[in-house]
Design a protein around this motif. Sequence first.
Motif, PDB file in Angstrom:
ATOM      1  N   ARG A   1       0.846  -1.187   0.000  1.00  7.37           N
ATOM      2  CA  ARG A   1       0.000   0.000   0.000  1.00  7.37           C
ATOM      3  C   ARG A   1       0.883   1.238   0.000  1.00  7.37           C
ATOM      4  O   ARG A   1       1.806   1.345   0.783  1.00  7.37           O
ATOM      5  CB  ARG A   1      -0.816  -0.036   1.292  1.00  7.37           C
ATOM      6  CG  ARG A   1      -2.025   0.822   1.362  1.00  7.37           C
ATOM      7  CD  ARG A   1      -2.761   0.521   2.665  1.00  7.37           C
ATOM      8  NE  ARG A   1      -1.832   0.244   3.739  1.00  7.37           N
ATOM      9  CZ  ARG A   1      -2.141  -0.321   4.894  1.00  7.37           C
ATOM     10  NH1 ARG A   1      -3.366  -0.698   5.162  1.00  7.37           N
ATOM     11  NH2 ARG A   1      -1.238  -0.514   5.811  1.00  7.37           N
TER      12      ARG A   1
ATOM     13  N   VAL B   1      -4.488   6.259  -2.415  1.00  8.38           N
ATOM     14  CA  VAL B   1      -3.810   5.073  -1.891  1.00  8.38           C
ATOM     15  C   VAL B   1      -3.932   3.991  -2.957  1.00  8.38           C
ATOM     16  O   VAL B   1      -5.025   3.721  -3.451  1.00  8.38           O
ATOM     17  CB  VAL B   1      -4.474   4.573  -0.587  1.00  8.38           C
ATOM     18  CG1 VAL B   1      -3.783   3.306  -0.095  1.00  8.38           C
ATOM     19  CG2 VAL B   1      -4.429   5.643   0.477  1.00  8.38           C
TER      20      VAL B   1
ATOM     21  N   GLY C   1      -2.507  -0.107  -4.161  1.00  9.12           N
ATOM     22  CA  GLY C   1      -1.813  -1.274  -3.649  1.00  9.12           C
ATOM     23  C   GLY C   1      -2.555  -2.567  -3.917  1.00  9.12           C
ATOM     24  O   GLY C   1      -3.474  -2.623  -4.755  1.00  9.12           O
TER      25      GLY C   1
ATOM     26  N   THR D   1      -9.278  -0.043   3.708  1.00  8.52           N
ATOM     27  CA  THR D   1      -7.946  -0.104   3.107  1.00  8.52           C
ATOM     28  C   THR D   1      -6.836   0.268   4.092  1.00  8.52           C
ATOM     29  O   THR D   1      -5.830  -0.422   4.205  1.00  8.52           O
ATOM     30  CB  THR D   1      -7.890   0.833   1.878  1.00  8.52           C
ATOM     31  OG1 THR D   1      -8.855   0.355   0.933  1.00  8.52           O
ATOM     32  CG2 THR D   1      -6.515   0.843   1.247  1.00  8.52           C
TER      33      THR D   1
END
Lengths: 364, 364
Positions: B244, B251, B253, B314
């Motif tokens: 991430r 963000v 990932g 997340t």
Amino acid sequence: MSIDESDIPALARGCAILGTGGGGDVRTGSLAAVRAIRAYGEVPLVELADLPGDALVVPLSGIGAPTVGHEMIHGEDEPKRVAEEVERLFGRPPSAIMSSEIGGSNGVGPVAWAARLGVPLLDADGMGRAFPEVQMVSMYVAGLPADLVIMSDIVGNVVTIRPIDGLWSERLARAVCVAAGSHALMADYVLTAGRARGAVIEGTVTRALGIGRATEGAADPLGALQDRLGAVRLITGKLTDVDRRTTGGFVRGTATIEGTGDERGRRLTVELQNENLVAVEDGAVRAGVRAGVRAMVPDLITIVDTETAAAVQTESLRYGQRVSVLAWPCDPLWRTPKGLETAGPRAFGYDLDYVPVEELTAHG
Amino acid sequence: MSIDESDIPALARGCAILGTGGGGDVRTGSLAAVRAIRAYGEVPLVELADLPGDALVVPLSGIGAPTVGHEMIHGEDEPKRVAEEVERLFGRPPSAIMSSEIGGSNGVGPVAWAARLGVPLLDADGMGRAFPEVQMVSMYVAGLPADLVIMSDIVGNVVTIRPIDGLWSERLARAVCVAAGSHALMADYVLTAGRARGAVIEGTVTRALGIGRATEGAADPLGALQDRLGAVRLITGKLTDVDRRTTGGFVRGTATIEGTGDERGRRLTVELQNENLVAVEDGAVRAGVRAGVRAMVPDLITIVDTETAAAVQTESLRYGQRVSVLAWPCDPLWRTPKGLETAGPRAFGYDLDYVPVEELTAHG
């Protein structure tokens, strides 16, 4: 009086001199001005005293990295979109356009923008020169609130910023500018003629025209220019080093000039950020050490072609050019405490106390 | 009906599930909602049909990287500043606030914003889930012009964008957001109740509340949640890898889950950009190859705690967590050609043709 096509070359030369290397390439502004005058007619030049107190004055400038502005084809609808937004927000259209900065392309471009809008150009600006950041204007120094910025980019987006202060105005406008392709037209400090009194630098369009005409047909263009400006000549020589890079919407770098003829053995370095900021002899600026500093911002430092006395803008600096460096005093507004806080050497990251160019060069 | 303090935990749980990992940390929105309800009282929840056709609906959302939003203390005056700008531009104040995205903190935060402004919350949103980019809203898919964005940041700046289209809206809003510290409150597609019909996804606040309540006191929370959502369980196992990073306001990932118990030997990777976008079994997504793909955006993919069935956002993904991955169909609006063009796999850079989750998992 009015500005017509025949005035543009002199205006452009004068604005380039006042641009201290920056403010955008005057050729871009000149082409736009000539094209707009041909299409829409000459542009009346008015004084602040000619306008009613409640007349809306819209200060305009292009914002962005000169190396980008130089190469981009400008849209023609940006002034119209800004004027529409002004009318939407203020309930009445602009009465006059003002150049936010007389230096560089931003001194000539407003002729085109005024022509397209069919409104007069105010004989004044917000700098008396060029500066790289949007809060570096006389309206900010005069304490007017930086409460509104209107930006229009080449693709047609219009962004209105109501910043909490001048520094946020710069930060947000710069971010929008970079996102929009590193160039945009900006109205900052839309104000009434009444509020403009004492908060703008008057007579600067006329001054730029006068500077541009001083070298026309002169036997000694450099001497004629120096007299007109009241400038000191810091060096005459050859450009031997140019270090220039474009980052975050700015051009930063240095230009080094080595003396020729009688001045062989001397070396002057000019540090720049869009505009020329500091001129130092024999060495770089070190923290707090002003030994060798010959002139510093907000005073004006311009590199000119030694033969023609034409300004050499930052983006046109080339190895081997025969140049002279002139320096002269800024408008008194910039020497006030608020003026120096806004655009003195420390505002650009130099750990130097401001000393007027007259003092720095008195014993030089 | 009205939303009071006792509704917030269920609303937050439901919004987290609909957030598919993103939309901001629901704890932030919950705290703000509880605090505002205590100070200003409960918030009426209204249906579109309850509003006169010319009532102004203001869709609001926080914009920014969730990992930043999570840690920033939100200002309390942003909604007021946005409402003032709405009134300045439209000549009348907002009649109702709407969540732009029901998923994540942006589904709960509007309760706080409506409470502070003393206006009702509309039982609708612009996504039926969460999406990372500002043009990914039902109003855009419905063809409404993206002609105005109003942003207010934590320090007090207000920025109004009149973009030429939804993509420029995203680009400029993101640039302003990053310059303002990677978080801001944004009103996008301010519209009348009349224009909102067919252009927003109705009933989603009620839906989020129902999802949040489905697991309350349930003997089998995961089963109860699955039933409520009509979701397929893609895997139950352990988080073995989380990659991430925060770049440019997003963000991005992957999260890898390895099966446990009966599912030992299986491996599912979830690719994410603020939200979970693609779930693929035994391998990475390769250009045009959908072998192994079990679900893809705009269908919803949420990682939940296997025991409590609470969503794992997340920013909270941690090695070793015992999780299950659920997937279920998006609102039909997102399966139209314009919906898929806006928020289908290719809109996120995946060279995949969209296949509904029901088909991808029918033979799984």
